[in-house]
Motif scaffolding. Structure first.
Motif, PDB file in Angstrom:
ATOM      1  N   PHE A  46       0.964  -1.218  -0.089  1.00  0.00           N
ATOM      2  CA  PHE A  46       0.047  -0.101   0.073  1.00  0.00           C
ATOM      3  C   PHE A  46       0.931   1.256  -0.166  1.00  0.00           C
ATOM      4  CE2 PHE A  46      -2.877  -3.147   1.434  1.00  0.00           C
ATOM      5  CZ  PHE A  46      -4.229  -2.819   0.992  1.00  0.00           C
ATOM      6  N   SER A  48       0.563   5.687  -0.027  1.00  0.00           N
ATOM      7  CA  SER A  48      -0.139   6.686   0.129  1.00  0.00           C
ATOM      8  C   SER A  48      -0.442   7.516  -1.185  1.00  0.00           C
ATOM      9  CB  SER A  48       0.563   8.051   1.187  1.00  0.00           C
ATOM     10  OG  SER A  48       1.676   8.427   0.535  1.00  0.00           O
ATOM     11  N   GLN A  53       5.326   4.373   0.564  1.00  0.00           N
ATOM     12  CA  GLN A  53       4.956   3.084   1.078  1.00  0.00           C
ATOM     13  C   GLN A  53       4.594   2.894   2.536  1.00  0.00           C
ATOM     14  OE1 GLN A  53       7.470  -0.274   0.026  1.00  0.00           O
ATOM     15  NE2 GLN A  53       6.799  -1.375   1.544  1.00  0.00           N
ATOM     16  N   LEU A  71      -3.781   1.686   9.191  1.00  0.00           N
ATOM     17  CA  LEU A  71      -3.936   2.520   8.235  1.00  0.00           C
ATOM     18  C   LEU A  71      -4.771   3.876   8.604  1.00  0.00           C
ATOM     19  CD1 LEU A  71      -3.659   1.024   4.726  1.00  0.00           C
ATOM     20  CD2 LEU A  71      -1.833   1.806   6.190  1.00  0.00           C
ATOM     21  N   LYS A  75      -7.343   7.852   0.735  1.00  0.00           N
ATOM     22  CA  LYS A  75      -7.246   6.963  -0.429  1.00  0.00           C
ATOM     23  C   LYS A  75      -5.991   6.200  -0.565  1.00  0.00           C
ATOM     24  CE  LYS A  75     -10.351   9.448  -3.239  1.00  0.00           C
ATOM     25  NZ  LYS A  75     -10.694  10.301  -4.310  1.00  0.00           N
ATOM     26  N   TYR A  76      -5.619   5.200  -0.770  1.00  0.00           N
ATOM     27  CA  TYR A  76      -4.408   4.489  -0.919  1.00  0.00           C
ATOM     28  C   TYR A  76      -4.328   3.778  -2.310  1.00  0.00           C
ATOM     29  CZ  TYR A  76      -3.983   5.059   3.830  1.00  0.00           C
ATOM     30  OH  TYR A  76      -3.760   5.630   5.118  1.00  0.00           O
ATOM     31  N   GLN A  91      -7.021   1.450  -6.602  1.00  0.00           N
ATOM     32  CA  GLN A  91      -7.067   2.282  -5.431  1.00  0.00           C
ATOM     33  C   GLN A  91      -7.989   1.717  -4.550  1.00  0.00           C
ATOM     34  OE1 GLN A  91      -7.718   6.834  -6.331  1.00  0.00           O
ATOM     35  NE2 GLN A  91      -9.819   6.247  -5.390  1.00  0.00           N
TER      36      GLN A  91
END
Length: 95
Positions: A46, A48, A53, A71, A75-76, A91
Protein backbone atom coordinates in the motif's frame (compact mmCIF):
# COMPACT_ATOMS: atom_id res chain seq x y z
CA UNK A 1 -5.74 1.89 -14.95
CA UNK A 2 -9.51 1.76 -14.74
CA UNK A 3 -11.03 -0.80 -12.40
CA UNK A 4 -14.45 -2.19 -13.11
CA UNK A 5 -16.85 -1.96 -10.19
CA UNK A 6 -19.88 -4.03 -9.35
CA UNK A 7 -22.21 -3.67 -6.36
CA UNK A 8 -21.57 -5.94 -3.41
CA UNK A 9 -23.23 -6.27 -0.04
CA UNK A 10 -21.51 -3.85 2.33
CA UNK A 11 -19.56 -1.94 -0.31
CA UNK A 12 -18.01 -2.07 -3.75
CA UNK A 13 -16.03 -4.82 -5.37
CA UNK A 14 -12.95 -3.68 -7.25
CA UNK A 15 -12.44 -6.14 -10.10
CA UNK A 16 -9.58 -5.62 -12.55
CA UNK A 17 -10.00 -8.97 -14.29
CA UNK A 18 -7.28 -10.74 -12.28
CA UNK A 19 -7.98 -9.87 -8.66
CA UNK A 20 -11.15 -8.99 -6.75
CA UNK A 21 -10.76 -6.69 -3.71
CA UNK A 22 -13.72 -5.93 -1.44
CA UNK A 23 -15.29 -4.14 0.31
CA UNK A 24 -14.02 -0.92 -1.19
CA UNK A 25 -14.27 1.45 0.66
CA UNK A 26 -13.23 -0.65 3.64
CA UNK A 27 -13.04 -0.04 7.37
CA UNK A 28 -10.62 -2.61 8.82
CA UNK A 29 -10.48 -5.75 6.63
CA UNK A 30 -9.91 -6.00 2.88
CA UNK A 31 -10.60 -9.36 1.21
CA UNK A 32 -8.51 -10.27 -1.84
CA UNK A 33 -9.30 -13.16 -4.19
CA UNK A 34 -7.48 -14.24 -7.31
CA UNK A 35 -9.86 -15.08 -10.16
CA UNK A 36 -7.44 -17.72 -11.46
CA UNK A 37 -6.79 -20.57 -8.99
CA UNK A 38 -3.31 -21.10 -10.44
CA UNK A 39 -2.31 -17.43 -9.87
CA UNK A 40 -1.09 -16.86 -6.33
CA UNK A 41 -0.85 -13.39 -4.83
CA UNK A 42 2.78 -13.01 -3.75
CA UNK A 43 2.80 -9.57 -2.12
CA UNK A 44 0.49 -6.61 -1.60
CA UNK A 45 1.92 -3.14 -0.96
CA UNK A 46 0.00 0.00 0.00
CA UNK A 47 1.17 3.50 -0.92
CA UNK A 48 -0.15 6.86 0.16
CA UNK A 49 -1.57 9.01 -2.60
CA UNK A 50 1.78 10.89 -2.48
CA UNK A 51 3.67 7.66 -3.26
CA UNK A 52 5.10 6.81 0.18
CA UNK A 53 4.95 3.10 1.06
CA UNK A 54 2.78 2.67 4.16
CA UNK A 55 2.26 -1.12 4.43
CA UNK A 56 3.40 -4.38 2.84
CA UNK A 57 1.97 -7.88 3.19
CA UNK A 58 3.40 -11.22 2.06
CA UNK A 59 0.49 -13.44 0.98
CA UNK A 60 1.63 -16.45 -1.14
CA UNK A 61 -1.97 -17.62 -1.55
CA UNK A 62 -4.95 -17.31 -3.93
CA UNK A 63 -6.87 -15.24 -1.40
CA UNK A 64 -6.31 -13.27 1.79
CA UNK A 65 -7.90 -11.05 4.40
CA UNK A 66 -5.77 -8.00 5.11
CA UNK A 67 -6.13 -6.07 8.38
CA UNK A 68 -5.97 -2.38 7.51
CA UNK A 69 -6.90 -1.00 10.92
CA UNK A 70 -3.43 0.59 11.31
CA UNK A 71 -3.90 2.74 8.19
CA UNK A 72 -5.44 6.19 8.56
CA UNK A 73 -8.65 6.94 6.65
CA UNK A 74 -7.96 8.07 3.10
CA UNK A 75 -7.16 6.93 -0.43
CA UNK A 76 -4.36 4.45 -1.04
CA UNK A 77 -2.79 2.83 -4.06
CA UNK A 78 -2.57 -0.94 -3.67
CA UNK A 79 0.05 -2.73 -5.78
CA UNK A 80 -0.11 -6.48 -5.93
CA UNK A 81 2.42 -8.89 -7.36
CA UNK A 82 1.43 -12.37 -8.53
CA UNK A 83 3.72 -15.39 -8.59
CA UNK A 84 4.09 -15.03 -12.39
CA UNK A 85 5.45 -11.47 -11.79
CA UNK A 86 2.25 -9.76 -13.00
CA UNK A 87 1.88 -6.42 -11.20
CA UNK A 88 -1.18 -4.21 -11.05
CA UNK A 89 -2.13 -1.10 -9.10
CA UNK A 90 -5.64 -0.24 -7.94
CA UNK A 91 -7.12 2.38 -5.63
CA UNK A 92 -8.45 1.41 -2.20
CA UNK A 93 -10.35 3.75 0.10
CA UNK A 94 -9.95 3.29 3.86
CA UNK A 95 -12.79 4.75 5.94
Amino acid sequence: MKAQSTRAIGGQKTDDGILVAYPNPTKDVLILKSKDDSAKIRTVTFFSILGAQVAEYTINSNNAELRLDKLRPGKYLMRYLLDDNTQKITQIIKQ
